[in-house]
Design a protein around this motif. Structure first.
Motif, short mmCIF file in Angstrom:
data_model
loop_
_atom_site.label_atom_id
_atom_site.label_comp_id
_atom_site.label_asym_id
_atom_site.label_seq_id
_atom_site.Cartn_x
_atom_site.Cartn_y
_atom_site.Cartn_z
N ARG A 64 6.97 22.41 6.96
CA ARG A 64 7.27 23.72 6.33
C ARG A 64 6.60 23.94 5.12
N LEU A 65 5.71 24.75 4.79
CA LEU A 65 4.64 24.68 3.66
C LEU A 65 5.42 25.33 2.58
N GLY A 66 5.39 24.80 1.34
CA GLY A 66 5.86 25.32 -0.05
C GLY A 66 4.72 25.50 -0.90
N GLU A 67 5.21 26.05 -1.99
CA GLU A 67 4.09 26.07 -2.88
C GLU A 67 3.23 24.78 -3.30
N ARG A 68 4.11 23.94 -3.52
CA ARG A 68 3.33 22.32 -3.93
C ARG A 68 3.76 21.24 -2.95
N PHE A 69 5.10 21.43 -2.43
CA PHE A 69 5.40 20.38 -1.27
C PHE A 69 5.42 20.84 0.00
N VAL A 70 5.43 19.97 0.77
CA VAL A 70 5.51 20.25 2.33
C VAL A 70 6.57 19.37 3.02
N LEU A 71 7.72 20.10 3.83
CA LEU A 71 8.59 19.53 4.19
C LEU A 71 8.14 18.98 5.77
N LEU A 72 8.45 17.77 6.06
CA LEU A 72 8.32 17.35 7.38
C LEU A 72 9.47 17.51 8.13
N ASP A 73 9.39 18.70 8.85
CA ASP A 73 10.31 19.18 9.62
C ASP A 73 10.95 18.45 10.89
N TYR A 74 9.87 18.17 11.75
CA TYR A 74 10.08 17.60 12.97
C TYR A 74 8.96 16.57 13.22
N LEU A 75 8.82 15.43 13.93
CA LEU A 75 7.90 14.41 13.90
C LEU A 75 8.48 13.70 15.16
N ALA A 76 7.66 13.76 16.14
CA ALA A 76 8.11 12.95 17.30
C ALA A 76 6.91 12.36 18.18
N ALA A 77 6.97 11.44 18.93
CA ALA A 77 6.10 11.09 19.93
C ALA A 77 6.67 11.83 21.24
N CYS A 78 5.53 12.05 22.14
CA CYS A 78 6.01 12.84 23.27
C CYS A 78 7.00 11.77 24.34
N GLN A 79 7.70 12.19 25.11
CA GLN A 79 8.14 11.27 26.20
C GLN A 79 7.17 10.50 26.99
N GLY A 80 7.49 9.21 26.96
CA GLY A 80 6.53 8.34 27.52
C GLY A 80 5.84 7.83 26.93
N LYS A 81 5.73 8.32 25.28
CA LYS A 81 4.65 7.89 24.36
C LYS A 81 5.33 6.91 23.41
N ARG A 82 6.39 6.80 23.34
CA ARG A 82 7.10 6.06 22.27
C ARG A 82 6.97 4.70 22.04
N GLY A 83 6.96 4.12 21.07
CA GLY A 83 7.03 2.47 20.83
C GLY A 83 5.45 2.11 21.08
N MET A 84 4.35 2.99 21.01
CA MET A 84 2.97 2.68 21.23
C MET A 84 2.27 2.70 19.88
N GLY A 85 2.98 3.19 18.70
CA GLY A 85 2.22 3.35 17.44
C GLY A 85 2.00 4.81 17.11
N VAL A 86 2.20 5.73 17.93
CA VAL A 86 1.95 6.99 17.79
C VAL A 86 2.37 7.72 16.63
N GLY A 87 3.77 7.19 16.38
CA GLY A 87 4.52 7.78 14.97
C GLY A 87 3.56 7.45 13.72
N SER A 88 3.20 6.18 13.71
CA SER A 88 2.42 5.60 12.56
C SER A 88 1.08 6.21 12.44
N ALA A 89 0.59 6.61 13.48
CA ALA A 89 -0.73 7.01 13.65
C ALA A 89 -0.85 8.58 13.16
N MET A 90 0.15 9.36 13.54
CA MET A 90 0.63 10.55 13.17
C MET A 90 0.76 10.76 11.61
N LEU A 91 1.63 9.81 11.23
CA LEU A 91 1.93 9.95 9.54
C LEU A 91 0.72 9.62 8.77
N GLU A 92 -0.15 8.81 9.22
CA GLU A 92 -1.34 8.43 8.67
C GLU A 92 -2.26 9.61 8.41
N GLN A 93 -2.55 10.36 9.66
CA GLN A 93 -3.22 11.64 9.58
C GLN A 93 -2.39 12.68 8.89
#
Length: 198
Positions: A64-93
């Motif tokens: 969710r985009l605000g004037e100055r801040f951004v709210l991370l509403d949902y973040l998830a690795a897809c089914q079958g892709k969890r526990g592979m470092g996907v979440g950390s790679a997404m947060l880095e980007q």
């Protein structure tokens, strides 16, 4: 760290993601209606991002985009892709993409003593995931549509003040929520009832 390509999702891709991934990943009580997400995307107030390895969707983030801040509403690795470092790679980007903003806010379900042990452990792992990836405690909790959250934040320019974060958080919900619903279901920060002792 895993290399992923970030792509903006179309309305069609968002519908498919909602139907096949989000319904599985998030409790019903935490899911916004699909029409709300699509409307916010159309108005340019919401980023729907997919993270791909080749043509394979590995994970997604909705913000969710605000004037100055951004709210991370949902973040998830897809089914079958969890526990592979996907979440950390997404947060880095995401940290790179939103480094020019005042910061990212994240709602993480509060660890409550009354919860079953396996749910407490799941929430503890989620909290640890965010702190491991550079997010810090904003020192307040929120009750949003009857779900209690511990609030975390990240900013390229350093710590975010609690008051500044709360005001930005409230503003993000006021933008897209009807006033009667906002007053009834959005409590930032949580106001404990008098005499409860908590």
């Amino acid at each position: 760290m895993m290399e992923l390509e970030l792509r903006v999702l179309s309305r069609r891709q968002m519908r498919r993601l909602y139907r096949w991934e989000m319904r599985e990943a998030f409790p019903r009580v935490e899911l916004k209606p699909l029409w709300t997400i699509l409307r916010l995307m159309e108005r340019g107030e919401y980023d729907a991002l997919g993270f791909y390895r080749g043509e394979e969707l590995m994970g997604y983030a909705l913000l969710r985009l605000g004037e100055r801040f951004v709210l991370l509403d949902y973040l998830a690795a897809c089914q079958g892709k969890r526990g592979m470092g996907v979440g950390s790679a997404m947060l880095e980007q995401l940290r790179r993409r939103y480094a020019v903003t005042a910061g990212l806010l994240a709602e993480v379900e509060t660890i409550e003593a009354a919860l079953p042990p396996e749910e407490r452990e799941k929430r503890r792992r989620r909290l640890a995931f965010y702190t491991r990836n550079g997010f810090f405690d904003l020192n307040y909790q929120a009750d949003i549509f009857r779900v209690r959250y511990t609030m975390l934040g990240w900013s390229a320019s350093g710590p975010i003040g609690t008051g500044e974060a709360m005001e930005a958080h409230r503003a993000l919900y006021r933008l897209g929520t009807l006033l009667p619903l906002y007053r009834r279901y959005v409590h930032i920060p949580i106001q404990e009832k008098e005499g409860t002792g908590s």
